[in-house]
Write an enzyme that holds these catalytic residues in place. Sequence first.
Site, PDB file in Angstrom:
ATOM      1  N   ASN A 243       0.872  -1.177   0.000  1.00 49.50           N
ATOM      2  CA  ASN A 243       0.000   0.000   0.000  1.00 49.50           C
ATOM      3  C   ASN A 243       0.909   1.228   0.000  1.00 49.50           C
ATOM      4  OD1 ASN A 243      -1.824   2.004   0.448  1.00 49.50           O
ATOM      5  ND2 ASN A 243      -2.650   1.157   2.358  1.00 49.50           N
TER       6      ASN A 243
ATOM      7  N   HIS B 190     -12.513   1.817   0.685  1.00 55.91           N
ATOM      8  CA  HIS B 190     -12.391   0.730   1.662  1.00 55.91           C
ATOM      9  C   HIS B 190     -13.001  -0.572   1.127  1.00 55.91           C
ATOM     10  CE1 HIS B 190     -12.447   3.904   5.134  1.00 55.91           C
ATOM     11  NE2 HIS B 190     -11.199   3.576   4.851  1.00 55.91           N
TER      12      HIS B 190
ATOM     13  N   GLY C 250      -9.988   7.065   8.632  1.00 54.98           N
ATOM     14  CA  GLY C 250     -10.973   7.174   7.555  1.00 54.98           C
ATOM     15  C   GLY C 250     -12.082   6.195   7.905  1.00 54.98           C
TER      16      GLY C 250
ATOM     17  N   GLU D 132      -7.142  -6.078   5.057  1.00 56.94           N
ATOM     18  CA  GLU D 132      -7.075  -5.549   3.691  1.00 56.94           C
ATOM     19  C   GLU D 132      -5.891  -6.144   2.916  1.00 56.94           C
ATOM     20  OE1 GLU D 132      -7.645  -1.614   5.591  1.00 56.94           O
ATOM     21  OE2 GLU D 132      -8.684  -1.112   3.746  1.00 56.94           O
TER      22      GLU D 132
ATOM     23  N   ARG E 244     -11.548  14.414   8.144  1.00 57.09           N
ATOM     24  CA  ARG E 244     -12.454  14.717   7.021  1.00 57.09           C
ATOM     25  C   ARG E 244     -13.833  15.077   7.553  1.00 57.09           C
ATOM     26  NH1 ARG E 244     -10.879   9.193   4.374  1.00 57.09           N
ATOM     27  NH2 ARG E 244      -8.759   9.631   3.705  1.00 57.09           N
TER      28      ARG E 244
ATOM     29  N   ARG F 278      -2.243  -1.947  -3.762  1.00 54.13           N
ATOM     30  CA  ARG F 278      -3.514  -1.277  -3.508  1.00 54.13           C
ATOM     31  C   ARG F 278      -3.578  -0.013  -4.377  1.00 54.13           C
ATOM     32  NH1 ARG F 278      -4.989   2.889   1.178  1.00 54.13           N
ATOM     33  NH2 ARG F 278      -7.241   2.895   0.886  1.00 54.13           N
TER      34      ARG F 278
HETATM   35  P1  ADP Z   1      -6.570   4.308   9.215  1.00 55.11           P
HETATM   36  O1  ADP Z   1      -6.153   2.950   8.672  1.00 55.11           O
HETATM   37  O2  ADP Z   1      -7.757   4.911   8.532  1.00 55.11           O
HETATM   38  O3  ADP Z   1      -5.429   5.280   9.381  1.00 55.11           O
HETATM   39  P2  ADP Z   1      -7.121   2.836  11.678  1.00 55.11           P
HETATM   40  O4  ADP Z   1      -8.049   1.793  11.200  1.00 55.11           O
HETATM   41  O5  ADP Z   1      -5.735   2.446  12.063  1.00 55.11           O
HETATM   42  O6  ADP Z   1      -7.076   4.094  10.720  1.00 55.11           O
HETATM   43  O7  ADP Z   1      -7.825   3.533  12.966  1.00 55.11           O
HETATM   44  C1  ADP Z   1      -7.244   4.586  13.635  1.00 55.11           C
HETATM   45  C2  ADP Z   1      -8.242   5.100  14.650  1.00 55.11           C
HETATM   46  O8  ADP Z   1      -8.569   4.044  15.574  1.00 55.11           O
HETATM   47  C3  ADP Z   1      -7.723   6.273  15.465  1.00 55.11           C
HETATM   48  O9  ADP Z   1      -8.720   7.279  15.570  1.00 55.11           O
HETATM   49  C4  ADP Z   1      -7.488   5.623  16.832  1.00 55.11           C
HETATM   50  O10 ADP Z   1      -7.642   6.532  17.865  1.00 55.11           O
HETATM   51  C5  ADP Z   1      -8.607   4.614  16.865  1.00 55.11           C
HETATM   52  N1  ADP Z   1      -8.395   3.641  17.941  1.00 55.11           N
HETATM   53  C6  ADP Z   1      -7.437   2.697  18.064  1.00 55.11           C
HETATM   54  N2  ADP Z   1      -7.567   2.062  19.276  1.00 55.11           N
HETATM   55  C7  ADP Z   1      -8.618   2.634  19.920  1.00 55.11           C
HETATM   56  C8  ADP Z   1      -9.256   2.436  21.174  1.00 55.11           C
HETATM   57  N3  ADP Z   1      -8.826   1.511  22.029  1.00 55.11           N
HETATM   58  N4  ADP Z   1     -10.311   3.216  21.477  1.00 55.11           N
HETATM   59  C9  ADP Z   1     -10.742   4.162  20.632  1.00 55.11           C
HETATM   60  N5  ADP Z   1     -10.194   4.391  19.431  1.00 55.11           N
HETATM   61  C10 ADP Z   1      -9.152   3.643  19.075  1.00 55.11           C
END
Ligand code: ADP
Length: 407
Positions: free
Chosen positions: A9, A181, A213, A392, A242, A92
């Site tokens: 990715n 997604h 996201g 993914e 966003r 990706r």
């Molecule tokens: P992306 O792939 O879109 O960057 P992720 O799927 O890794 O994002 O998700 C990131 C989000 O998940 C962040 O907002 C993070 O704070 C949230 N997150 C991870 N662990 C927790 C938790 N224990 N409680 C609340 N939110 C969480």
Amino acid sequence: MSDKILAVNAGSSSLKFKMFLMPEEEELFSGAADRIGGPGAGEFSYKPTGGEKVKLELDMPDHSVAVDKLLEVLVSSGAIASLDEIKAVGHRVVQGGEYFKESVPATEAHIAVVEQLAPLAPLHNPANILGVRSFQKALPEASQSLIFDTVFHQTMPEINYIFPIDRKYYTENKVRRYGAHGTSHDYVSGESARLLGKDRNSSNVIVAHLGNGASITEIVDGKSVDTSMGFTPTGGLVMGTRSGDMDPTVVTYLQKVENADGDKLSDIVTKKSGLLALSGFSNDMRDVEEAANDANHEHHAESRVAWDLFVKKVANFITLYAADIIAQGKKVDAIAFTAGIGENSTTVRKAVIDRLACLGVKINNQANETRGTVDITGEGSTSKVYVIPTEEELMISRDAYKILKNS
Ligand code: ADP
């Protein structure tokens, strides 16, 4: 015979990767390069499955330096004995437009189409191609393939992808809902069907992919029929940075207030909005949740609004899609949570499900505290409720492996 497949990715300044043994679907290696293109040193980290995570500082002026480093550490860590063990690389690609209805080999003709689609995903598609080019150079013998975020949503009926503006913007400028997604919604709805013990082609699932996201998809008889992200991933839910959906004239008004051009407006709604703007300090749900629960936090009141609005929007989309499934004379078999927030925030899941009382959906509070793939359905619930960690990269590897075997 088993084959080693890399799932890649590539973002504008990052490269995430996982290697799988296929068809066993065994994860062998994972990692990421961040801050490619400087300024200063970037971070390169990797972890052989079962081994220690290694973090390195590395000057990475472009993606090919990160790719060369990845290949070097794959050999030095013993994950592969030589580069020719990597039989395929799956890339990706964020935007496949209406052109791509499935994953394809990365031929020059297909890459040219991805380039033509760049105006629809200016930050992502060019970066994705940089990744392809770097791996073509480094692994000329490996099969290279393109796996699109948009493909899974190409089954949406016109009523759900057309926008109510002059049709020429669709026919001439390709403005429509594409969603994103796709690999995650595809994987999680497939896993839901498996947990339901149903054929996926006859199962109806609503998937809530809640990460930085975030998007929600209505899947009927195994196919995406509606999704919350729109023309770009900025549509739909409130996300980390966003805005999600809002009255479109907000943007034209901001153009005047800020004397802003398109790039600046895009920056406002994609990088400076969402949880970050509402809370006034963070796009990270953990921070927002902590501040919302701490009356002494300096951003307590705004964070409470950010958290509540996030939850309300998620529940609203689920309700909307459930109503649509019911209107088709069908049943919502399952609602599945995935991604960073969906997999980890027990409080967000509970608050969302509590808002679905009108649908008769209930949560099991004890099961909700469990980690991993778990059935959190409450007693007497009308639909199953699952938490399913998304995969993914595995989906990318599956398609890359399929294309390798068909070549
Ligand atoms: P992306 O792939 O879109 O960057 P992720 O799927 O890794 O994002 O998700 C990131 C989000 O998940 C962040 O907002 C993070 O704070 C949230 N997150 C991870 N662990 C927790 C938790 N224990 N409680 C609340 N939110 C969480």
